[in-house]
Write an enzyme that holds these catalytic residues in place. Structure first.
Site, short mmCIF file in Angstrom:
data_model
loop_
_atom_site.label_atom_id
_atom_site.label_comp_id
_atom_site.label_asym_id
_atom_site.label_seq_id
_atom_site.Cartn_x
_atom_site.Cartn_y
_atom_site.Cartn_z
N LYS A 81 39.81 113.06 73.91
CA LYS A 81 40.33 111.95 72.85
C LYS A 81 41.39 111.21 73.48
O LYS A 81 42.15 110.76 72.48
CB LYS A 81 40.65 112.88 71.58
CG LYS A 81 39.31 113.58 70.90
CD LYS A 81 39.56 114.26 69.67
CE LYS A 81 38.29 114.91 69.17
NZ LYS A 81 38.50 115.53 67.86
N CYS A 141 33.22 117.27 60.44
CA CYS A 141 33.67 118.61 60.57
C CYS A 141 34.97 118.78 59.49
O CYS A 141 35.84 119.51 59.72
CB CYS A 141 34.29 118.97 61.94
SG CYS A 141 33.13 118.61 63.29
N GLN A 182 44.29 114.19 67.01
CA GLN A 182 43.96 112.57 66.70
C GLN A 182 45.54 111.87 66.89
O GLN A 182 45.50 110.76 66.52
CB GLN A 182 43.63 112.52 65.28
CG GLN A 182 42.14 112.99 65.19
CD GLN A 182 41.27 112.16 65.87
OE1 GLN A 182 41.50 111.19 66.38
NE2 GLN A 182 39.97 112.76 66.04
N ASP A 203 47.93 120.41 64.83
CA ASP A 203 46.70 119.84 65.46
C ASP A 203 46.98 118.57 65.76
O ASP A 203 46.75 117.77 65.12
CB ASP A 203 45.50 120.20 64.59
CG ASP A 203 44.23 119.45 64.95
OD1 ASP A 203 44.28 118.87 66.07
OD2 ASP A 203 43.33 119.63 64.44
N HIS A 261 40.29 119.65 59.91
CA HIS A 261 39.09 119.76 60.72
C HIS A 261 38.74 121.36 60.72
O HIS A 261 39.29 122.29 60.71
CB HIS A 261 39.38 119.43 62.13
CG HIS A 261 38.28 119.33 62.86
ND1 HIS A 261 37.63 120.39 63.63
CD2 HIS A 261 37.84 118.00 63.70
CE1 HIS A 261 36.58 119.85 64.33
NE2 HIS A 261 36.72 118.52 64.27
C1 LIG Z 1 38.32 116.69 67.66
C2 LIG Z 1 39.18 117.34 66.65
C3 LIG Z 1 39.55 118.84 66.69
C4 LIG Z 1 38.49 119.55 67.84
O1 LIG Z 1 38.69 119.18 69.03
P1 LIG Z 1 37.76 119.61 70.23
O2 LIG Z 1 38.20 118.73 71.40
O3 LIG Z 1 36.42 119.61 69.73
O4 LIG Z 1 38.10 121.05 70.41
C5 LIG Z 1 40.33 119.52 66.12
N1 LIG Z 1 41.15 118.81 65.24
C6 LIG Z 1 40.76 117.55 65.04
C7 LIG Z 1 41.84 116.69 63.94
C8 LIG Z 1 40.31 116.73 65.78
O5 LIG Z 1 39.88 115.27 65.48
#
Ligand SMILES: *Cc1c(COP(=O)(O)O)cnc(C)c1O
Length: 598
Positions: free
Chosen positions: A238, A378, A215, A212, A135
């Site tokens: 999320k 993104c 997800q 990260d 992302h």
């Molecule tokens: C949504 C997402 C982000 C960013 O998250 P925010 O809540 O917008 O800061 C970063 N990495 C992944 C894989 C995402 O799905």
């Protein structure tokens, strides 16, 4: 009143799926007379009543600033905030709550590591390993810190299924590697990455690993100690929680060695004008009043999800993914992007036969109250790797039903059938109809002449057409019909110079001053999305063949809102209408500047 910190004993865990759905008030919404099918959970999940009520109760009964007050209200708010951190620590299996920092979300968590650990530790020649699946939040902060420190980025490629090429990863790892930053699950394709193995390999060359987890955390259990992750980031929104709250987990030894992020209240031990000493973790990294209500909501979301249990989550979501893959996989002309063996509940696709822009797919589904995401998610580098500018994506959560998957697939079949049934070939294909030879229209493209004596007069005619169309679906169809009659734009004109950036679809616009005049502007434009072709047709009716002065004098934005377009098209980013408008106005302005008296 003492706040309730842990969930009520009655925290209900309905076994019945319908009852579970009923816990989400928003899912009862009807749009265009049909129930909402919310399939954009990778962008943000909806919140159960437990979360909404926890946040509301906090505001109604417990709010005060934390850490400051000697009074009971403030002590209670402080306890609620501390409890939320304990819930997070337990959720991540962190060794202690102090290792869990509250942030605004994944983006801020990664920026925090880049800005503090990165600036303090990276040197020229150092390497950070990312993946093609990342992302932008896990790319851009590293580019920024690399520009400052002279470190550089290496990228693990993927195979055609969307899985990381681990052999390439092993070749990239070396003594210069300082950090491996990778997502646990790809938001665009759903690939679940083998992060445990990747962390072992990173540690073997002395590098750190940042995961990260945006997800992952809502879809499977997370154990940062078993993973041996150095940093782990996620967002509340999320995970069935509120926006504006997220977490950065970091190992104590690392966090303690990192310089502070932002300066301010709550992060200090003692301040004089000569010198400041900083608080211990986690406060050192949490300057200012935090998002207390967000932390309360996040804790409620975690309590709710844990009461349900990840076994049930995984089983349900994998069932949805399996059915979606079967149904969409059987639709002729639809290509699923991302076919990794290990996937979370995310399915991405494009429709290439007949060619149908993802923006059109999204808008057609919206007319049937099905919410999916279209765009680059993104992940522009990933889109480049896949050779597409965008995909359509459905992503599942615990509350989605098989019936919604069937509705999505039925709708896609219907949309494709409708496009196939239309005789008129879509504009982008016309150049190819001449066996590669330049068609006559390529040499002498037909630039559209004026349809009325001024843009304002053209606008009146358009407004009359729209006035008799009572609702948005009919107006949308009208715009699509305009688009079908758009004069073709010769492929030779679709050059880099005529490319219009800032649109979700691929858009080109070529303008000229009509031969023999000083200021009459004509233009051709095209897009791979039918809705954008319709908007281009509207712009042509307004502007093409009009004088530069008249073009500049006409207020198109007000006109478009009077048609109700901005209520249904997010004007700035998605369809690029404003970028097109801006481009036309720039051309007109140049002409006026060049011929002030014309
Ligand atoms: C949504 C997402 C982000 C960013 O998250 P925010 O809540 O917008 O800061 C970063 N990495 C992944 C894989 C995402 O799905």
């Amino acid at each position: 009143m003492t706040p309730r910190l842990s969930p009520t004993p009655a925290l209900s865990v309905p076994l019945d799926h319908g009852a579970l759905r009923d816990q989400f008030p928003i899912l009862a919404t009807q749009l265009h007379g049909r129930p909402l099918a919310y399939l954009d959970n990778a962008a943000s999940t909806q919140q159960p009543r437990e979360v909404i009520q926890a946040v509301s109760a906090y505001h109604q009964q417990y709010h005060a600033n934390i850490h400051r007050g000697v009074y009971e209200l403030s002590r209670n708010a402080t306890r609620m905030h501390d409890y939320a951190r304990e819930v997070v620590a337990h959720f991540l299996h962190a060794a202690e709550p102090a290792e869990c920092l509250f942030t605004r979300g994944t983006t801020e968590s990664i920026n925090l590591v880049a800005a503090t650990w990165g600036r303090a530790n990276l040197r020229p020649g150092d390497e950070i390993i990312l993946t093609e699946l990342e992302h932008h939040s896990n790319i851009v902060p590293w580019q920024m810190v690399c520009a400052e420190t002279g470190a550089c980025i290496r990228v693990i490629p993927i195979n055609d299924d969307g899985e990381l090429d681990l052999a390439a990863y092993h070749r990239l790892l070396c003594s210069r590697t300082r950090l491996v930053a990778v997502n646990h699950v790809s938001n665009a394709l759903g690939t679940v990455n083998p992060v445990r193995e990747m962390i072992v390999d990173a540690h073997a060359v002395g590098a750190l690993a940042l995961i990260d987890g945006a997800q992952w955390v809502a879809h499977g259990p997370t154990d940062v100690q078993a993973l041996d992750a150095d940093f782990y980031a996620f967002s509340g929104h999320k995970l069935y929680g509120p926006t504006g709250i997220g977490v950065l987990y970091g190992k104590r030894s690392l966090l303690e060695a990192m310089p502070p992020y932002q300066g301010g209240g709550d992060m200090i031990e003692r301040v004089t004008f000569a010198q400041t000493s900083y608080a211990q973790i986690p406060n050192r990294f949490e300057a200012g009043t935090p998002h207390i209500a967000g932390a309360v909501g996040l804790a409620a979301a975690i309590d709710w999800l844990e009461a349900i249990g990840f076994e049930r989550v995984a089983e349900h979501e994998q069932g949805l993914l399996k059915r979606a893959t079967e149904r969409l996989g059987n639709i002729r002309g639809l290509d699923i992007k991302g076919t990794a063996r290990n996937k979370a509940g995310v399915i991405s696709w494009v429709i290439s036969d007949p060619p149908l822009g993802t923006l059109d797919i999204g808008m057609q589904l919206d007319l049937r109250s099905i919410c999916i995401r279209t765009g680059h998610h993104c992940c522009q580098p990933l889109m480049d790797r896949l050779g597409v500018s965008s995909t359509a994506r459905a992503s599942f959560a615990l509350y989605n039903q098989l019936a919604e998957v069937e509705r999505l697939a039925d709708a896609l079949e219907e949309i494709i059938t409708a496009v196939r049934a239309r005789v008129v070939p879509t504009a982008p294909n016309r150049a190819a109809d001449h066996g590669g030879m330049a068609a006559p229209s390529e040499e002498f493209p037909q630039f559209p002449a004026a349809v009325a004596e001024s843009p304002a007069a053209a606008a009146e005619t358009i407004a009359e057409v729209f006035a008799i169309l009572p609702d948005w679906p009919m107006r949308h169809q009208q715009i699509m019909d305009f688009g079908e009659r758009l004069p073709p734009m010769p492929a030779a004109l679709k050059t880099e110079a005529h490319f219009v950036p800032g649109c979700q679809s691929r858009v080109h616009l070529a303008a000229r001053v009509r031969p023999g005049t000083d200021s009459v502007i004509e233009f051709l434009a095209d897009s791979d999305a039918g809705i954008v072709r319709g908007l281009i047709a509207l712009l042509q009716q307004l502007y093409s063949g009009q004088s530069a002065q008249d073009i500049l004098a006409f207020d198109a934005q007000t006109f478009f809102s009077s048609l109700g377009l901005d209520a249904h098209l997010s004007m700035t980013r998605r369809n690029g209408l404003l970028s097109l408008l801006e481009r036309i106005r720039q051309i007109a302005q140049r002409q006026v500047d060049a011929h002030p008296t014309a």
